[in-house]
Design an enzyme around this catalytic site. Structure first.
Site, PDB file in Angstrom:
ATOM      1  N   GLY A 156       0.796  -1.233   0.000  1.00 21.18           N
ATOM      2  CA  GLY A 156       0.000   0.000   0.000  1.00 21.18           C
ATOM      3  C   GLY A 156       0.819   1.270   0.000  1.00 21.18           C
ATOM      4  N   SER A 157       2.053   1.216  -0.502  1.00 19.17           N
ATOM      5  CA  SER A 157       2.855   2.446  -0.471  1.00 19.17           C
ATOM      6  C   SER A 157       2.273   3.510  -1.401  1.00 19.17           C
ATOM      7  CB  SER A 157       4.324   2.155  -0.791  1.00 19.17           C
ATOM      8  OG  SER A 157       4.479   1.784  -2.131  1.00 19.17           O
ATOM      9  N   ASN A 158       1.681   3.093  -2.503  1.00 22.26           N
ATOM     10  CA  ASN A 158       1.015   4.081  -3.370  1.00 22.26           C
ATOM     11  C   ASN A 158      -0.232   4.643  -2.698  1.00 22.26           C
ATOM     12  OD1 ASN A 158       2.185   4.532  -6.185  1.00 22.26           O
ATOM     13  ND2 ASN A 158       2.395   2.324  -5.932  1.00 22.26           N
ATOM     14  N   LYS A 218      -6.019  -8.446  -8.382  1.00 24.93           N
ATOM     15  CA  LYS A 218      -7.088  -9.205  -9.050  1.00 24.93           C
ATOM     16  C   LYS A 218      -7.604  -8.425 -10.248  1.00 24.93           C
ATOM     17  CE  LYS A 218      -7.214 -12.504  -6.072  1.00 24.93           C
ATOM     18  NZ  LYS A 218      -6.814 -13.849  -6.454  1.00 24.93           N
ATOM     19  N   ASN A 229      -5.262   2.784 -13.334  1.00 29.04           N
ATOM     20  CA  ASN A 229      -4.296   1.851 -12.753  1.00 29.04           C
ATOM     21  C   ASN A 229      -2.899   2.404 -12.985  1.00 29.04           C
ATOM     22  OD1 ASN A 229      -3.282  -0.650 -11.640  1.00 29.04           O
ATOM     23  ND2 ASN A 229      -2.776  -1.278 -13.718  1.00 29.04           N
ATOM     24  N   HIS A 257       1.100   1.217 -13.552  1.00 29.09           N
ATOM     25  CA  HIS A 257       1.916   0.057 -13.925  1.00 29.09           C
ATOM     26  C   HIS A 257       3.385   0.469 -13.864  1.00 29.09           C
ATOM     27  CE1 HIS A 257       2.647  -3.827 -15.790  1.00 29.09           C
ATOM     28  NE2 HIS A 257       3.562  -3.227 -16.537  1.00 29.09           N
TER      29      HIS A 257
HETATM   30  C1  GRF Z   1       3.336  -0.849  -7.690  1.00 30.42           C
HETATM   31  O1  GRF Z   1       4.584  -1.085  -8.264  1.00 30.42           O
HETATM   32  C2  GRF Z   1       2.312  -0.587  -8.753  1.00 30.42           C
HETATM   33  O2  GRF Z   1       2.847  -0.014  -9.914  1.00 30.42           O
HETATM   34  C3  GRF Z   1       1.817  -1.947  -9.074  1.00 30.42           C
HETATM   35  O3  GRF Z   1       1.837  -2.648  -7.854  1.00 30.42           O
HETATM   36  C4  GRF Z   1       2.796  -2.066  -6.973  1.00 30.42           C
HETATM   37  C5  GRF Z   1       2.063  -1.737  -5.708  1.00 30.42           C
HETATM   38  O4  GRF Z   1       2.926  -1.327  -4.686  1.00 30.42           O
HETATM   39  N1  GRF Z   1       0.542  -1.897  -9.729  1.00 30.42           N
HETATM   40  P1  GRF Z   1       2.342  -0.746  -3.331  1.00 30.42           P
HETATM   41  O5  GRF Z   1       1.399  -1.789  -2.738  1.00 30.42           O
HETATM   42  O6  GRF Z   1       1.602   0.523  -3.659  1.00 30.42           O
HETATM   43  O7  GRF Z   1       3.524  -0.510  -2.454  1.00 30.42           O
END
Ligand code: GRF
Length: 208
Positions: A18-20, A99, A115, A117
Site C-alpha cells: 500500500g505504499s502508493n 485481481k 491503474n 503500472h
Molecule cells: C506498484 O509497483 C504498482 O505499480 C503496481 O503494484 C505495486 C504496488 O505497490 N501496480 P504498493 O502496494 O503501492 O507498495
C-alpha cells in the site's frame, strides 16, 4: 477552460503493502488531491494497505472470492457494484490490486478507473507482468529506459488508454531491487499528481 471536479468520492483498490495508497492519502492531507479518499477495497484483509486505511480512518471493505465462495460470478461482481454505490464512489484508483476487476464493474465505472503500472506500457505489461516480474523483464530485455504508466482500465489487461507516463534510466549496475525502488519513487510522486490533474480537467477521463 478546465472543468474542476472537486468533491469526488474515490475508492482505492489495493492488495499489498500500500505504499502508493499511502502516498495518495498523504497527498490528500496536503491538499494536492481535493477529493475524498472514501474507501479502500481489498482482497487481502492482512495487507499493509488495510493498516494505512485504519490509521487514517478510511473505511475498508474486504471482498474476496474465498470470503464469498458461494456466489455466482454475476452476484460476486454485483457485490462490488453494491458496495461502490453504497459509498457513493465516483472514481476508482487501482494501486497494487492483484485481481482482475469483473467486467460489470468496469462497465459501471467506464473510463472512471485508473491503474498504475511500473513500466512503460505497452511494453512489459499483460498477464504475469506484476511486481518484480516487470523489473526483471526490463533488465533482461536490455532497454535503457523504463518508467511508470497510468492508464484507464478497460476489459483488456494493461491495455486501456494511457493517460500519463514518466520515464527513468535503467543504469548499468541496476538490479531488480534498485530498479524497483527508483520506479516506485516516481509512482509515489506522480500518481497523486495524475489524480489532481483529473480533478482539474487537465487529464480527461469519463468524468468530464
Ligand atoms: C506498484 O509497483 C504498482 O505499480 C503496481 O503494484 C505495486 C504496488 O505497490 N501496480 P504498493 O502496494 O503501492 O507498495
Amino acid at each position: 477552460m478546465h472543468n474542476n471536479l472537486t468533491g469526488l468520492n474515490i475508492c482505492v483498490f489495493a492488495s499489498g503493502s500500500g505504499s502508493n495508497f499511502n502516498a495518495i492519502v498523504n497527498a490528500r492531507s496536503e491538499g494536492v488531491i481535493k477529493s475524498d479518499i472514501k474507501l479502500l477495497i481489498t482482497n487481502n484483509s492482512d495487507c499493509g494497505a488495510v493498516s494505512i486505511a485504519k490509521n487514517h480512518n478510511i473505511q475498508v471493505e474486504h471482498i474476496s472470492r474465498k470470503k464469498y465462495s458461494g456466489l455466482s460470478d454475476d452476484s460476486y461482481a454485483q457485490l462490488f457494484i453494491d458496495v461502490l454505490r453504497k459509498h457513493q464512489i465516483d472514481f476508482i484508483v487501482l494501486a497494487g490490486y492483484m485481481k482482475m476487476l469483473d467486467v460489470p464493474v468496469i462497465k459501471e465505472f467506464s473510463n472512471r478507473i485508473i491503474n498504475i503500472h511500473p513500466a512503460l506500457l505497452p511494453s512489459f505489461g499483460g498477464q504475469g507482468m506484476y511486481g518484480m516480474n516487470v523489473h526483471r523483464a526490463v533488465l533482461e530485455s536490455g532497454v535503457k529506459v523504463t518508467g511508470i504508466t497510468v492508464h484507464l482500465v478497460d476489459e483488456n489487461y494493461d491495455r486501456g488508454r494511457i493517460i500519463f507516463q514518466k520515464c527513468t534510466e535503467v543504469l548499468d549496475d541496476d538490479d531488480e531491487n534498485t530498479l524497483q525502488q527508483r520506479v516506485l519513487k516516481l509512482e509515489h510522486i506522480y500518481y497523486s499528481q495524475v489524480i489532481s490533474d483529473i480533478e482539474n480537467g487537465i487529464i480527461k477521463t469519463g468524468l468530464q
